[in-house]
Design a protein around this motif. Structure first.
Motif, PDB file in Angstrom:
ATOM      1  N   MET A   1      -5.816  -1.089  -6.349  1.00  0.00           N
ATOM      2  CA  MET A   1      -4.354  -1.122  -6.303  1.00  0.00           C
ATOM      3  C   MET A   1      -3.872   0.068  -5.495  1.00  0.00           C
ATOM      4  O   MET A   1      -4.338   1.195  -5.710  1.00  0.00           O
ATOM      5  N   CYS A   2      -2.955  -0.183  -4.609  1.00  0.00           N
ATOM      6  CA  CYS A   2      -2.391   0.901  -3.799  1.00  0.00           C
ATOM      7  C   CYS A   2      -1.854   1.995  -4.719  1.00  0.00           C
ATOM      8  O   CYS A   2      -1.139   1.709  -5.677  1.00  0.00           O
ATOM      9  N   GLY A   3      -2.220   3.228  -4.431  1.00  0.00           N
ATOM     10  CA  GLY A   3      -1.757   4.366  -5.210  1.00  0.00           C
ATOM     11  C   GLY A   3      -2.749   4.849  -6.252  1.00  0.00           C
ATOM     12  O   GLY A   3      -2.698   6.004  -6.658  1.00  0.00           O
ATOM     13  N   PHE A   4      -3.674   3.988  -6.694  1.00  0.00           N
ATOM     14  CA  PHE A   4      -4.621   4.399  -7.730  1.00  0.00           C
ATOM     15  C   PHE A   4      -5.595   5.457  -7.211  1.00  0.00           C
ATOM     16  O   PHE A   4      -6.013   6.336  -7.955  1.00  0.00           O
ATOM     17  N   GLY A   5      -5.974   5.383  -5.947  1.00  0.00           N
ATOM     18  CA  GLY A   5      -6.834   6.419  -5.361  1.00  0.00           C
ATOM     19  C   GLY A   5      -6.128   7.760  -5.318  1.00  0.00           C
ATOM     20  O   GLY A   5      -6.734   8.812  -5.511  1.00  0.00           O
ATOM     21  N   GLN A   6      -4.817   7.722  -5.092  1.00  0.00           N
ATOM     22  CA  GLN A   6      -4.026   8.955  -5.100  1.00  0.00           C
ATOM     23  C   GLN A   6      -3.937   9.513  -6.518  1.00  0.00           C
ATOM     24  O   GLN A   6      -3.987  10.725  -6.702  1.00  0.00           O
ATOM     25  N   PHE A   7      -3.812   8.642  -7.517  1.00  0.00           N
ATOM     26  CA  PHE A   7      -3.833   9.118  -8.904  1.00  0.00           C
ATOM     27  C   PHE A   7      -5.177   9.778  -9.211  1.00  0.00           C
ATOM     28  O   PHE A   7      -5.228  10.820  -9.854  1.00  0.00           O
ATOM     29  N   TYR A   8      -6.264   9.168  -8.759  1.00  0.00           N
ATOM     30  CA  TYR A   8      -7.593   9.750  -8.942  1.00  0.00           C
ATOM     31  C   TYR A   8      -7.658  11.149  -8.319  1.00  0.00           C
ATOM     32  O   TYR A   8      -8.262  12.055  -8.881  1.00  0.00           O
ATOM     33  N   ASN A   9      -7.026  11.304  -7.162  1.00  0.00           N
ATOM     34  CA  ASN A   9      -7.005  12.598  -6.466  1.00  0.00           C
ATOM     35  C   ASN A   9      -5.922  13.535  -6.996  1.00  0.00           C
ATOM     36  O   ASN A   9      -5.681  14.594  -6.425  1.00  0.00           O
ATOM     37  N   GLU A  10      -5.256  13.136  -8.065  1.00  0.00           N
ATOM     38  CA  GLU A  10      -4.208  13.919  -8.717  1.00  0.00           C
ATOM     39  C   GLU A  10      -2.979  14.145  -7.831  1.00  0.00           C
ATOM     40  O   GLU A  10      -2.283  15.141  -7.936  1.00  0.00           O
ATOM     41  N   GLN A  11      -2.691  13.163  -6.983  1.00  0.00           N
ATOM     42  CA  GLN A  11      -1.470  13.143  -6.180  1.00  0.00           C
ATOM     43  C   GLN A  11      -0.514  12.150  -6.845  1.00  0.00           C
ATOM     44  O   GLN A  11      -0.277  11.055  -6.344  1.00  0.00           O
ATOM     45  N   TYR A  12       0.033  12.548  -7.951  1.00  0.00           N
ATOM     46  CA  TYR A  12       0.768  11.617  -8.804  1.00  0.00           C
ATOM     47  C   TYR A  12       2.063  11.105  -8.175  1.00  0.00           C
ATOM     48  O   TYR A  12       2.377   9.915  -8.297  1.00  0.00           O
ATOM     49  N   ILE A  13       2.815  11.951  -7.528  1.00  0.00           N
ATOM     50  CA  ILE A  13       4.087  11.513  -6.911  1.00  0.00           C
ATOM     51  C   ILE A  13       3.796  10.565  -5.758  1.00  0.00           C
ATOM     52  O   ILE A  13       4.386   9.489  -5.652  1.00  0.00           O
ATOM     53  N   PHE A  14       2.864  10.958  -4.875  1.00  0.00           N
ATOM     54  CA  PHE A  14       2.519  10.125  -3.730  1.00  0.00           C
ATOM     55  C   PHE A  14       1.922   8.789  -4.189  1.00  0.00           C
ATOM     56  O   PHE A  14       2.240   7.732  -3.644  1.00  0.00           O
ATOM     57  N   GLY A  15       1.079   8.827  -5.200  1.00  0.00           N
ATOM     58  CA  GLY A  15       0.506   7.605  -5.752  1.00  0.00           C
ATOM     59  C   GLY A  15       1.574   6.683  -6.318  1.00  0.00           C
ATOM     60  O   GLY A  15       1.526   5.462  -6.135  1.00  0.00           O
ATOM     61  N   THR A  16       2.550   7.268  -7.001  1.00  0.00           N
ATOM     62  CA  THR A  16       3.646   6.478  -7.555  1.00  0.00           C
ATOM     63  C   THR A  16       4.467   5.834  -6.450  1.00  0.00           C
ATOM     64  O   THR A  16       4.836   4.660  -6.545  1.00  0.00           O
ATOM     65  N   VAL A  17       4.728   6.579  -5.382  1.00  0.00           N
ATOM     66  CA  VAL A  17       5.481   6.028  -4.248  1.00  0.00           C
ATOM     67  C   VAL A  17       4.722   4.843  -3.638  1.00  0.00           C
ATOM     68  O   VAL A  17       5.307   3.783  -3.372  1.00  0.00           O
ATOM     69  N   LEU A  18       3.418   5.008  -3.414  1.00  0.00           N
ATOM     70  CA  LEU A  18       2.626   3.911  -2.849  1.00  0.00           C
ATOM     71  C   LEU A  18       2.577   2.711  -3.794  1.00  0.00           C
ATOM     72  O   LEU A  18       2.688   1.560  -3.355  1.00  0.00           O
ATOM     73  N   LEU A  19       2.432   2.968  -5.076  1.00  0.00           N
ATOM     74  CA  LEU A  19       2.402   1.890  -6.063  1.00  0.00           C
ATOM     75  C   LEU A  19       3.734   1.141  -6.084  1.00  0.00           C
ATOM     76  O   LEU A  19       3.771  -0.097  -6.123  1.00  0.00           O
ATOM     77  N   LEU A  20       4.845   1.863  -6.031  1.00  0.00           N
ATOM     78  CA  LEU A  20       6.162   1.221  -6.010  1.00  0.00           C
ATOM     79  C   LEU A  20       6.377   0.429  -4.721  1.00  0.00           C
ATOM     80  O   LEU A  20       6.943  -0.675  -4.751  1.00  0.00           O
ATOM     81  N   CYS A  21       5.935   0.974  -3.594  1.00  0.00           N
ATOM     82  CA  CYS A  21       6.039   0.245  -2.320  1.00  0.00           C
ATOM     83  C   CYS A  21       5.221  -1.036  -2.370  1.00  0.00           C
ATOM     84  O   CYS A  21       5.689  -2.103  -1.947  1.00  0.00           O
ATOM     85  N   GLU A  22       3.998  -0.939  -2.888  1.00  0.00           N
ATOM     86  CA  GLU A  22       3.145  -2.128  -3.004  1.00  0.00           C
ATOM     87  C   GLU A  22       3.807  -3.158  -3.911  1.00  0.00           C
ATOM     88  O   GLU A  22       3.845  -4.345  -3.589  1.00  0.00           O
ATOM     89  N   GLY A  23       4.334  -2.717  -5.035  1.00  0.00           N
ATOM     90  CA  GLY A  23       4.995  -3.632  -5.961  1.00  0.00           C
ATOM     91  C   GLY A  23       6.207  -4.311  -5.344  1.00  0.00           C
ATOM     92  O   GLY A  23       6.399  -5.525  -5.491  1.00  0.00           O
ATOM     93  N   MET A  24       7.015  -3.527  -4.629  1.00  0.00           N
ATOM     94  CA  MET A  24       8.215  -4.084  -3.992  1.00  0.00           C
ATOM     95  C   MET A  24       7.833  -5.134  -2.947  1.00  0.00           C
ATOM     96  O   MET A  24       8.375  -6.242  -2.936  1.00  0.00           O
ATOM     97  N   VAL A  25       6.878  -4.800  -2.077  1.00  0.00           N
ATOM     98  CA  VAL A  25       6.462  -5.744  -1.037  1.00  0.00           C
ATOM     99  C   VAL A  25       5.802  -6.966  -1.664  1.00  0.00           C
ATOM    100  O   VAL A  25       6.021  -8.097  -1.221  1.00  0.00           O
ATOM    101  N   ASN A  26       5.022  -6.762  -2.711  1.00  0.00           N
ATOM    102  CA  ASN A  26       4.359  -7.861  -3.392  1.00  0.00           C
ATOM    103  C   ASN A  26       5.387  -8.842  -3.963  1.00  0.00           C
ATOM    104  O   ASN A  26       5.255 -10.056  -3.792  1.00  0.00           O
TER     105      ASN A  26
END
Length: 170
Positions: free
Chosen positions: A22-47
Motif C-alpha cells: 500500500m502506498c505510504g506503508f514503506g514510509q511508515f516503516y521508515n518512520e516518515q509518518y507525515i509523508f506516509g500519511t500524505v501518500l496513503l491519502l493520495c492513493e485513497g483519493m485516486v483509488n
C-alpha cells in the motif's frame, strides 16, 4: 529515544515491499509518518475517484467490459505514479537511513529508478491502451481489463527499465 532509532537498521527490501502492499506503508516503516500519511491519502483519493477497486472486482469476476466501463481514466492515470514513487522513495530512504546510522555520507545516486519509471510508464500505457491490446483474440480477452493489462505492461516496463538502468550504469 531518538538516538536508538537512528541505530536501527532499515531493510530497503522491506520498505519496498511495504510500499508494494500500500502506498505510504514503506514510509511508515521508515518512520516518515507525515509523508506516509500524505501518500496513503493520495492513493485513497485516486483509488476512490477512479473507481479502481470496483474495476478490480469486475476483473476478477471475468467481467472485463464492466471493468473497463466503470473506471474513471482521468483519475486512474495518476495511480501508477503514486504507486511507483512510493516504492522508489521508501527503498532509497531506507538506504539513506542506513548510511546515516553509520555516520557515513549517503550516496548521491538512487537505486531502482529504472524499474520504477518503467513500471509507471508500462502501467500508464497498459491502462490507456488496454482496449486495443489483443482485444480481438479470444484467448487474450483478459487484457480488455485495465487492471490486468496495466499490471502486465507495468511488470514488463519495470523489468525493461531495470535492465536499461543496469546497462547504463555498467
Amino acid at each position: 529515544m531518538e538516538a536508538r532509532k537512528l541505530h536501527e537498521y532499515k531493510s530497503p527490501i522491506a520498505a519496498l515491499l511495504w510500499s508494494v502492499m500500500m502506498c505510504g506503508f514503506g514510509q511508515f516503516y521508515n518512520e516518515q509518518y507525515i509523508f506516509g500519511t500524505v501518500l496513503l491519502l493520495c492513493e485513497g483519493m485516486v483509488n476512490v475517484l477512479s473507481k479502481l477497486n470496483v474495476s478490480i472486482l469486475h476483473s476478477f469476476h471475468g467481467k472485463f467490459q464492466m471493468a473497463h466501463d466503470v473506471v474513471s481514466y482521468q483519475w486512474g492515470i495518476f495511480y501508477p505514479s503514486i504507486y511507483g514513487f512510493s516504492m522508489w522513495q521508501a527503498y532509497n530512504k531506507a538506504i539513506i537511513h542506513n548510511y546515516q546510522r553509520k555516520g557515513k555520507e549517503p550516496p548521491k545516486k538512487t537505486d531502482l529508478t529504472g524499474f520504477c519509471f518503467g513500471l509507471v510508464i508500462g502501467m500508464n500505457i497498459g491502462v490507456a491502451c488496454h482496449p486495443h491490446f489483443l482485444a480481438d483474440v479470444r484467448f487474450f480477452e483478459v487484457f480488455i481489463s485495465p487492471v490486468f493489462n496495466g499490471l502486465l505492461l507495468g511488470v514488463i516496463g519495470g523489468i525493461t527499465g531495470h535492465l536499461i538502468e543496469k546497462y547504463i550504469k555498467g
